[in-house]
Motif scaffolding. Structure first.
Motif, mmCIF file in Angstrom:
data_model
loop_
_atom_site.group_PDB
_atom_site.id
_atom_site.type_symbol
_atom_site.label_atom_id
_atom_site.label_comp_id
_atom_site.label_asym_id
_atom_site.label_seq_id
_atom_site.Cartn_x
_atom_site.Cartn_y
_atom_site.Cartn_z
ATOM 1 N N TYR A 197 8.837 46.577 -21.250
ATOM 2 C CA TYR A 197 7.476 47.029 -21.545
ATOM 3 C C TYR A 197 6.447 45.943 -21.254
ATOM 4 O O TYR A 197 5.427 46.197 -20.603
ATOM 5 N N ASN A 252 1.101 51.525 -18.352
ATOM 6 C CA ASN A 252 2.400 50.868 -18.482
ATOM 7 C C ASN A 252 3.499 51.774 -17.980
ATOM 8 O O ASN A 252 3.492 52.987 -18.237
ATOM 9 N N PHE A 274 3.157 46.438 -17.148
ATOM 10 C CA PHE A 274 1.749 46.821 -17.049
ATOM 11 C C PHE A 274 1.281 46.820 -15.592
ATOM 12 O O PHE A 274 1.734 46.011 -14.783
ATOM 13 N N ASN A 326 -3.234 45.042 -21.038
ATOM 14 C CA ASN A 326 -2.305 43.953 -20.732
ATOM 15 C C ASN A 326 -2.928 42.624 -21.161
ATOM 16 O O ASN A 326 -3.679 42.002 -20.412
#
Length: 251
Positions: A129, A145, A133, A155
């Protein structure tokens, strides 16, 4: 005894199956394996620094006290000078001044407390994760994302990672015949302060710290669990032999 051994074997087989099963985020997006830095104090200390500098602008960790960071080998003086706000005390929890109502108005949702986020999601999920981004002008924050589509969070590490866009390809699903979108890679738009390798390493440190923060006593619990199982095994053996000795003369 046979029932106990059969039960243990069944549990072991189930755990082995779960460990071997692949974990996926969004459809067609496999999670990257996060490096295991749980025993690397330098990595955990660096992760704590990144967490305070970049995450605590919006996210709190109300179940963690600053004093607990001493378990990572950080002195109280270093914590007070480098990891705490001037108004905080060493025994305070890692809370923030931002009010939930303000956060919801700015981002559309209140940023969650990150104390146990690594337990709510997996280490691999967090690792993928934080590296997933990309720029998306259709989103209010300008960011999207790959793992968490249409996420409200921007981000916050973009200065380290740089700015990227994402490429998707359309493919036909063999089962349904429908067109599906498949991830085809990132394209770097502008470089960040870190190289891609250094950025991945920094994210691994941050994820390692968040995993430790979610359960600081995990290593102790695991070690204690081994001793408990050994004790139960020895106790079961003596109970089995005592039972055999008690009933051997009874027909």
């Amino acid at each position: 005894m046979k029932t106990l051994l059969s039960t243990l074997a069944l549990i072991g087989a189930m755990l082995g199956t779960l460990a071997a099963a692949p974990v996926f985020a969004q459809e067609n997006i496999p999670l990257d394996r996060a490096p295991d830095n749980a025993d690397n104090f330098a990595s955990l200390q660096h992760g704590a620094q990144i967490f305070v500098n970049y995450c605590m602008g919006c996210h709190s960790a109300n179940l963690m006290r600053y004093s607990r960071l001493q378990d990572l080998g950080i002195s109280q003086k270093a914590i007070e000078q480098n990891l705490m706000f001037t108004t905080d005390k060493i025994g305070n929890t890692m809370s923030i001044a931002m009010r939930p109502d303000d956060a919801k108005a700015w981002f559309g949702a209140s940023p969650p407390d990150l104390s146990v986020e690594a337990r709510a999601h997996s280490r691999d999920w967090l690792y993928t994760y934080l590296r997933g981004f990309y720029r998306d002008d259709t989103r209010p924050t300008g960011w999207n994302n790959l793992v968490f589509e249409n996420v409200s969070m921007p981000n916050v590490l973009w200065q380290l990672q740089g700015q990227r866009t994402v490429k998707f390809e359309e493919e036909t699903d063999e089962r349904t015949g429908e067109k599906v979108r498949k991830f085809a890679g990132f394209q770097q738009v502008s470089p960040g302060a870190m190289s891609p390798v250094d950025y991945d390493s920094a994210v691994a440190d941050l994820v390692a710290y968040m995993s430790w923060m979610a359960e600081p006593t995990q290593k102790t619990r695991q070690q204690l669990g081994v001793w408990v199982l050994l004790f139960l095994g020895v106790l079961s053996f003596f109970a089995w032999r005592l039972n055999a000795a008690y009933w051997k003369d009874i027909k």
